[in-house]
Design an enzyme around this catalytic site. Structure first.
Site, short mmCIF file in Angstrom:
data_model
loop_
_atom_site.label_atom_id
_atom_site.label_comp_id
_atom_site.label_asym_id
_atom_site.label_seq_id
_atom_site.Cartn_x
_atom_site.Cartn_y
_atom_site.Cartn_z
N GLY A 46 13.46 3.55 -4.77
CA GLY A 46 12.70 2.37 -5.16
C GLY A 46 11.22 2.56 -4.90
CD GLN A 51 6.43 1.67 -1.70
OE1 GLN A 51 7.29 1.25 -2.47
NE2 GLN A 51 6.67 2.60 -0.80
CB CYS A 88 9.58 2.91 3.41
SG CYS A 88 8.31 2.27 2.31
CG LEU A 89 9.50 6.79 -1.62
CD1 LEU A 89 9.29 6.66 -3.12
CD2 LEU A 89 9.95 8.20 -1.27
CG HIS A 130 12.85 -1.29 1.10
ND1 HIS A 130 12.97 -0.59 2.28
CD2 HIS A 130 11.70 -0.85 0.53
CE1 HIS A 130 11.91 0.22 2.42
NE2 HIS A 130 11.14 0.07 1.35
CD GLU A 131 11.44 -0.68 -3.26
OE1 GLU A 131 10.20 -0.81 -3.23
OE2 GLU A 131 12.03 0.25 -2.67
CG HIS A 134 7.35 -2.53 -0.34
ND1 HIS A 134 6.51 -2.05 0.63
CD2 HIS A 134 8.37 -1.63 -0.42
CE1 HIS A 134 7.00 -0.91 1.13
NE2 HIS A 134 8.13 -0.64 0.50
NI NI Z 1 9.38 0.96 0.80
#
Ligand code: NI
Length: 146
Positions: A46, A51, A88-89, A130-131, A134
């Site tokens: 995701g 991000q 998380c990226l 999660h997304e 953000h």
């Molecule tokens: Ni994330």
């Protein structure tokens, strides 16, 4: 399509509340395409707009069952609870166990502005939560229980 730079740990943009996406045009389509390519290149499941430095309410998800694009997503319903490992990226190499609903239903728009509804269980439920977090400046680490 282009791979965008992923905002990393410590950048204050990850803590901002994103604005509603009002226009459904070629620019949005290009950014969503870039986000999908960036997510795959980073081997993530995701990616949310902040991000890549966009303070807008949209994200992309693919847990291996095809890509889901969510514009202005809102969690409508949750059911049950799960405690699983999450990363998380924007925080490479870090992981923690979070508590999330086992099942969530999300209402959103697609890139054309059409209303859609997505229901996910397990990993997809976690990715959805999660997304969407953000988009409100919330990081999975805020929800780590151990
Ligand atoms: Ni994330």
């Amino acid at each position: 399509m282009a791979i965008r730079n992923i905002v990393k740990n410590g950048d204050e943009i990850l803590r901002k509340v994103c604005r509603t996406q009002m226009t459904f045009d070629d620019k949005l389509a290009t950014i969503l395409d870039d986000m999908i390519e960036t997510m795959y290149a980073a081997d993530g499941v995701g990616l949310a707009a902040p991000q890549i430095g966009m303070l807008r309410r949209y994200c992309v998800i693919d847990i291996g069952e095809g890509v889901i694009e969510l514009v202005n997503p809102v969690i409508e319903e949750t059911e049950g609870v799960q405690e699983e490992t999450e990363g998380c990226l924007s925080y490479p190499g870090e992981y923690g166990i979070t508590r999330r609903p086992m099942k969530v239903t999300v209402r959103a728009q697609n890139r054309k502005g059409e209303n859609i509804r997505v229901t996910g269980e397990g990993l997809l439920a976690r990715a959805l939560c999660h997304e969407i977090d953000h988009l409100d400046g919330v990081i999975y680490k805020d929800r780590v229980i151990k």
